[in-house]
Enzyme design. Structure first.
Site, PDB file in Angstrom:
ATOM      1  CE  LYS A  12      -4.024  -2.094   2.347  1.00  0.00           C
ATOM      2  NZ  LYS A  12      -4.929  -1.993   3.531  1.00  0.00           N
ATOM      3  CE1 TYR A  52      -9.289  -3.129   0.177  1.00  0.00           C
ATOM      4  CE2 TYR A  52      -8.592  -0.985  -0.620  1.00  0.00           C
ATOM      5  CZ  TYR A  52      -8.321  -2.171   0.047  1.00  0.00           C
ATOM      6  OH  TYR A  52      -7.070  -2.375   0.582  1.00  0.00           O
ATOM      7  CG  PHE A  60     -13.399   1.029   6.967  1.00  0.00           C
ATOM      8  CD1 PHE A  60     -12.900   0.405   5.829  1.00  0.00           C
ATOM      9  CD2 PHE A  60     -14.019   0.236   7.932  1.00  0.00           C
ATOM     10  CE1 PHE A  60     -13.013  -0.956   5.648  1.00  0.00           C
ATOM     11  CE2 PHE A  60     -14.134  -1.140   7.758  1.00  0.00           C
ATOM     12  CZ  PHE A  60     -13.640  -1.733   6.608  1.00  0.00           C
ATOM     13  NE  ARG A  88      -5.917 -12.188   5.517  1.00  0.00           N
ATOM     14  CZ  ARG A  88      -6.603 -11.035   5.503  1.00  0.00           C
ATOM     15  NH1 ARG A  88      -6.792 -10.380   4.370  1.00  0.00           N
ATOM     16  NH2 ARG A  88      -7.073 -10.530   6.598  1.00  0.00           N
ATOM     17  CB  THR A  94      -7.071  -5.701  10.071  1.00  0.00           C
ATOM     18  OG1 THR A  94      -7.551  -6.897   9.455  1.00  0.00           O
ATOM     19  CG2 THR A  94      -7.452  -4.504   9.229  1.00  0.00           C
ATOM     20  NE  ARG A 105      -2.296  -5.591   7.231  1.00  0.00           N
ATOM     21  CZ  ARG A 105      -3.470  -6.121   6.901  1.00  0.00           C
ATOM     22  NH1 ARG A 105      -4.004  -7.073   7.630  1.00  0.00           N
ATOM     23  NH2 ARG A 105      -4.102  -5.693   5.825  1.00  0.00           N
ATOM     24  CG  ASN A 115      -3.503  -2.237   6.995  1.00  0.00           C
ATOM     25  OD1 ASN A 115      -3.357  -1.868   5.827  1.00  0.00           O
ATOM     26  ND2 ASN A 115      -4.531  -2.933   7.405  1.00  0.00           N
ATOM     27  CG  HIS A 118      -5.343  -6.263  -0.230  1.00  0.00           C
ATOM     28  ND1 HIS A 118      -6.583  -6.218   0.366  1.00  0.00           N
ATOM     29  CD2 HIS A 118      -5.435  -7.202  -1.212  1.00  0.00           C
ATOM     30  CE1 HIS A 118      -7.380  -7.088  -0.237  1.00  0.00           C
ATOM     31  NE2 HIS A 118      -6.710  -7.695  -1.205  1.00  0.00           N
ATOM     32  CD  GLU A 129      -8.683  -9.368  -3.480  1.00  0.00           C
ATOM     33  OE1 GLU A 129      -9.547  -9.039  -2.655  1.00  0.00           O
ATOM     34  OE2 GLU A 129      -7.512  -9.680  -3.139  1.00  0.00           O
TER      35      GLU A 129
HETATM   36  O1  CDP Z   1      -6.947  -5.964   5.031  1.00  0.00           O
HETATM   37  P1  CDP Z   1      -7.717  -6.948   5.873  1.00  0.00           P
HETATM   38  O2  CDP Z   1      -8.320  -8.070   5.065  1.00  0.00           O
HETATM   39  O3  CDP Z   1      -6.911  -7.437   7.033  1.00  0.00           O
HETATM   40  O4  CDP Z   1      -8.916  -6.128   6.543  1.00  0.00           O
HETATM   41  P2  CDP Z   1     -10.401  -5.834   6.010  1.00  0.00           P
HETATM   42  O5  CDP Z   1     -11.313  -6.009   7.158  1.00  0.00           O
HETATM   43  O6  CDP Z   1     -10.698  -6.601   4.768  1.00  0.00           O
HETATM   44  O7  CDP Z   1     -10.370  -4.290   5.689  1.00  0.00           O
HETATM   45  C1  CDP Z   1      -9.790  -3.807   4.498  1.00  0.00           C
HETATM   46  C2  CDP Z   1      -8.920  -2.615   4.836  1.00  0.00           C
HETATM   47  O8  CDP Z   1      -9.758  -1.564   5.316  1.00  0.00           O
HETATM   48  C3  CDP Z   1      -7.917  -2.850   5.959  1.00  0.00           C
HETATM   49  O9  CDP Z   1      -6.706  -3.417   5.533  1.00  0.00           O
HETATM   50  C4  CDP Z   1      -7.709  -1.439   6.481  1.00  0.00           C
HETATM   51  O10 CDP Z   1      -6.737  -0.766   5.720  1.00  0.00           O
HETATM   52  C5  CDP Z   1      -9.055  -0.778   6.250  1.00  0.00           C
HETATM   53  N1  CDP Z   1      -9.822  -0.669   7.496  1.00  0.00           N
HETATM   54  C6  CDP Z   1      -9.940   0.562   8.117  1.00  0.00           C
HETATM   55  O11 CDP Z   1      -9.400   1.552   7.623  1.00  0.00           O
HETATM   56  N2  CDP Z   1     -10.664   0.679   9.277  1.00  0.00           N
HETATM   57  C7  CDP Z   1     -11.261  -0.403   9.840  1.00  0.00           C
HETATM   58  N3  CDP Z   1     -11.947  -0.265  10.961  1.00  0.00           N
HETATM   59  C8  CDP Z   1     -11.147  -1.655   9.222  1.00  0.00           C
HETATM   60  C9  CDP Z   1     -10.407  -1.767   8.044  1.00  0.00           C
HETATM   61 MG    MG Z   2      -9.786  -8.049   3.606  1.00  0.00          MG
END
Ligand code: CDP
Ligand code: MG
Length: 136
Positions: A12, A52, A60, A88, A94, A105, A115, A118, A129
Site C-alpha cells: 500500500k 474494495y 471506512f 495472511r 488488520t 503489519r 497497514n 493487502h 483480485e
Molecule cells: O486488510 P484486511 O483483510 O486485514 O482487513 P479488512 O477487514 O478486509 O479491511 C480492508 C482494509 O480496510 C484494511 O486493511 C484497512 O486498511 C481498512 N480498514 C480501516 O481503515 N478501518 C477499519 N476499521 C477496518 C479496516
Molecule cells: Mg480483507
C-alpha cells in the site's frame, strides 16, 4: 498435502512511500512465496472503489478508497503452498496494534488504515483480485 495457490498482494501507499517494497518482497520470498508477477501502479479513486467494493457499506469505505489511490502501490501475484493463508499469516492482523511478532503489519504498519499490505482472503477473492490487476 501440497496445495499450490496464487494470491494477490498489494504493498500500500504508506509502505511504497517509505521505500519498503524490496524488504516486503524479500520477506515473502524468504517465507516460501514466489513473486510470479509484480507491477507498480497508481490507481484512481474509482478503481480503488471497484476493487474494495465488498466494503462499500462499511464506514471506512470512502477513506479506504481515497487512501489506496493516494500514491503508487505495488501489486503482486504470490504463489506457493497454501499461499492465501500463508500470506495472511505473514501480513498479521488488520490493526498493526494487534499484529503478531514478525509480521509485516507489526514491523511496518502505522495504523489500521495505513497497514502497509493487502492480501486476498479466500480462493474466490484471490482469483477475482488477480484478474482485476492482471488481465491476461
Ligand atoms: O486488510 P484486511 O483483510 O486485514 O482487513 P479488512 O477487514 O478486509 O479491511 C480492508 C482494509 O480496510 C484494511 O486493511 C484497512 O486498511 C481498512 N480498514 C480501516 O481503515 N478501518 C477499519 N476499521 C477496518 C479496516
Ligand atoms: Mg480483507
Amino acid at each position: 498435502m501440497n496445495k499450490i495457490e496464487q494470491t494477490l498482494s498489494i504493498i500500500k501507499p504508506d509502505a511504497v512511500e517509505r521505500n519498503l517494497t524490496d524488504e516486503i518482497k524479500n520477506f515473502f520470498i524468504n517465507n516460501k512465496l514466489k513473486i510470479k508477477d509484480s507491477k507498480k501502479i497508481h490507481v484512481t479513486k474509482d478503481e480503488a472503489a471497484e476493487f474494495y467494493r465488498v466494503h462499500q457499506t462499511k464506514p471506512f469505505y470512502n477513506d479506504l478508497c481515497s487512501y489506496l489511490s493516494s500514491g503508487p502501490i505495488v501489486v503482486m501475484i504470490l504463489e506457493g503452498d497454501n499461499a492465501i493463508l500463508l500470506n495472511r499469516k505473514l501480513m498479521g492482523a488488520t490493526d498493526p496494534k494487534n499484529a503478531e511478532e514478525n509480521t509485516i503489519r507489526k514491523k511496518y504498519g502505522i495504523s489500521i488504515d495505513k497497514n502497509s499490505v493487502h492480501g486476498s482472503d479466500s480462493i474466490d477473492n484471490a482469483k477475482k483480485e488477480i484478474k482485476f490487476f492482471f488481465k491476461n
